[in-house]
Design an enzyme around this catalytic site. Sequence first.
Site, PDB file in Angstrom:
ATOM      1  N   ASP A 550      48.478  55.716  39.756  1.00 52.62           N
ATOM      2  CA  ASP A 550      49.363  56.834  39.452  1.00 52.62           C
ATOM      3  C   ASP A 550      48.862  58.265  39.686  1.00 52.62           C
ATOM      4  O   ASP A 550      49.350  58.972  40.538  1.00 52.62           O
ATOM      5  CB  ASP A 550      49.808  56.729  37.991  1.00 52.62           C
ATOM      6  CG  ASP A 550      50.387  55.358  37.667  1.00 52.62           C
ATOM      7  OD1 ASP A 550      50.251  54.430  38.486  1.00 52.62           O
ATOM      8  OD2 ASP A 550      50.975  55.212  36.589  1.00 52.62           O
ATOM      9  N   GLU A 778      43.114  48.027  28.562  1.00 51.29           N
ATOM     10  CA  GLU A 778      43.673  48.387  29.862  1.00 51.29           C
ATOM     11  C   GLU A 778      42.598  48.972  30.780  1.00 51.29           C
ATOM     12  O   GLU A 778      42.578  48.736  31.985  1.00 51.29           O
ATOM     13  CB  GLU A 778      44.784  49.422  29.637  1.00 51.29           C
ATOM     14  CG  GLU A 778      45.536  49.827  30.882  1.00 51.29           C
ATOM     15  CD  GLU A 778      46.626  50.840  30.553  1.00 51.29           C
ATOM     16  OE1 GLU A 778      46.561  51.482  29.488  1.00 51.29           O
ATOM     17  OE2 GLU A 778      47.544  50.997  31.374  1.00 51.29           O
TER      18      GLU A 778
END
Length: 808
Positions: A550, A778
Amino acid sequence: MVRHRKGGKEQHKNGNNETSSSSGSSDSSVGNKSFKLLSLWKTMLGFVCLGIAVYVGTLGYLETRVNTPFDDEKVVQNSGLSIPERYWGTYRPGVYLGLKSREPRSPVFGLMWYDLASAAQKGIRHWCDQGDNLPTYGWLWHDGVSFGEQRISDPPHNIITSFVKTPGGEHGGHWTARINVTSKINTSTPFALIWYAALDESLGGAALHSRLWLDGDSLLGHTPHLHNFKINLLPHSGKLLHMSHSEAHAPGLHLLKEKLYSLLREHKLSGPHGRVPALGQDEDLTGQEKEVNFVPIQLLVQPPFVLDVVYSTEDLPTPPLKGDEYTTVLENKKKDFDEEFEKKFKLAEKGYKQEDIAIAKAAMSNMIGGIGYFYGAGRVQSQYTREPVPYWRAPLYTAVPSRSFFPRGFLWDEGFHGLLIGRWSPDIQMDIVAHWLDLINVEGWIPREQILGSEALARVPKEFVVQSNAAANPPMLLITLAQFVNKNRELFEPHAPYRSMLDRMFSRLQAWYQWFQNTQKGEEPTSYRWRGREDDGLQLNPKTLSSGIDDYPRASHPSNIERHVDLRCWMYAAADAMATIADVLQRDTSKFEALRDQLGDEELLNELHWSPRTQTYADYGMHTDGVKLVRQAPKNPSEQAKLVRSVTTPPHPRLVTSAFGYVSLFPMLLKVLRPESDNLGKILANLDNPDLLWSPYGLRSLSKSSPLYMKRNTEHDPPYWRGQVWLNVNYLALAGLRHYARRAGPHAAAAAALHDRLRDNLVGNVLSEYKRTGYLWEQYSGEDGKGSGCKPFSGWTALFVLIMEGEY
Ligand SMILES: *[C@@H]1O[C@H](CO)[C@@H](O)[C@H](O)[C@H]1NC(C)=O
Ligand SMILES: *[C@@H]1O[C@H](CO)[C@@H](O)[C@H](O)[C@H]1NC(C)=O
């Protein structure tokens, strides 16, 4: 997309040409001026009408392309009851415990609980939610087929949930779920366990001949696939204080907990407990045309308490499992799993400690136990649709990155998941890939994020719901499939079990591959550019969501001259993957090999992406490092000052060398470089530098020396791929290092040494963070190794199992 837009324009132009030439001939045959004017007017009208017709026709056609399925045989030919071993499962990964069948209109079953002593603060537990702050939860065993056991810690209680399936008969067989609650403190306050069944309102529960109802304390139901079924709640041990139930109507699967709250009434219990909540009548049902689609049963118990939830289908005479027999069967399944796990990954043989192996088993079980079955239509948009439009309704059988935060399918994540799933179960892996490939549209596009059904939709912020068909996502699924096919060639030989499925996949893979070539090319020959970057003046560096990483810094000012080195390497790997699969299927490989060899030409790559100055690979585009976030004075006093981007030095076309990080490594990560490449040597030297990417916890995503290292992108956007250690890219790095270590060349020894050190760092940190926090994360901090982002994240972080094993 580019190709279609061009096509549209050309058609449009042809229409004009025809009209103007016919108007020319009518002009010359008539002398009268007014007649000529009239004729001109008529011609113009004709021209406009034709123009509109062509335009509307083209637009209508283009408008429908985005949600038109790819026109070929579906890959998934068998599902539902025709694959009995995967029919029932914990296919609702977004709840702590939920079962359903692989049937679009399956009833759903699940667990909720609350502790009366703290219900006011903690509420009712149902969806996996980070806000619940549970110290740990997750599957410790799960084979994806027949059983699983999960541990949930919700202090002072521990809840162990497990399930075992009893296959057989024509309607999916039986299953039993066990819920075992213990408490660390001696308390007499009741603990509430709620088991429910529900039908999906949005799919028309009752209208589709599905029904749920109560008969005494049993829950009964009927659907066309299951026929008659029954659920009995059988206390196995412990003290049951009270039982209540309700037949209710819930407005949707995403509102079951809200509905449950509305059903709770005060109830006077004899003995020391006084007033307690109990389920009562659904007021919404009385006098209305609504059908029962939600049947919850609540047990108030005193822990320790063990409950068996026994689902049985009428057509299977074998008695369902319960009580001590269940305990024995479950223990045997766990033992078999342990043996199978050791046989596959050989972690004990490699000398890992039992407690670390247990974590590896939990990681893999969570990946497998996190597999969901979703059904519904996502929302998509193309440049030709005025509004987002629904995709077609479709099923998706897929693993998920995170049960709490991302309980749905993500395209590039699934590519990484497949590396581990394929090792555990080729059947599950092929089934997952088949479902994904059936989601390809006629353009060759696969939506990146799959939000199917009301439960999935309820978890997604609005701005992320609509998927644009201009957006790509790395083709990891293709690359993993090719690797799987190559390693398991015996499954794909002519007449072998998966040959025909791979055959059916091929046209879809080819369309997907071609879609990248048609839509993601850059302006320079052999260059590529991720679409979908937008400069809104607020972001420090406009995001590239489609790339998967991202906020990784790219050219500061998005433009058409951009070229992205990671995408070019993905295309190299995709061409190589297509060649592998085509070869196994004995099809023509030449076109794929030609592109692979062209993209593998190091001189071409260097011309586009190598910086002789910094001796690194980089993106190219309109770029300046002179950007910062500044607080803008509000236009009127009532507004708040907001952070906007200020550009202090104008951008110019250049390589984005200041953003040294994962993107710069791609020619090594995806094995584009030759083993003897000088530039490979430079990459390896840069890897081994603690001031850049190397940390004791794995490779950082962005160099410590980069101006955007750990910088926020906007006021509301903390850094994400700007320094944190991510397991998926570290996995690729290890696979790349192993590749070069095993090939003769000047860098083999350096690659081997780096591989071993990086592996030890990654494995050591993931294990110690799991022990410290109870979760896989994560990402991990490149500063102190601490888990960050969301948890549990047993998507690609679980790849550390393969890293422990050392096979890529
Ligand atoms: C329930 O959990 C406790 C604590 O983990 C365990 O000792 C016990 O054997 C379990 N009971 C059953 C019936 O599984
Ligand atoms: C709880 O109470 C029982 C009996 O009242 C006692 O035997 C046990 O030791 C107590 N446990 C704890 C953890 O206090």
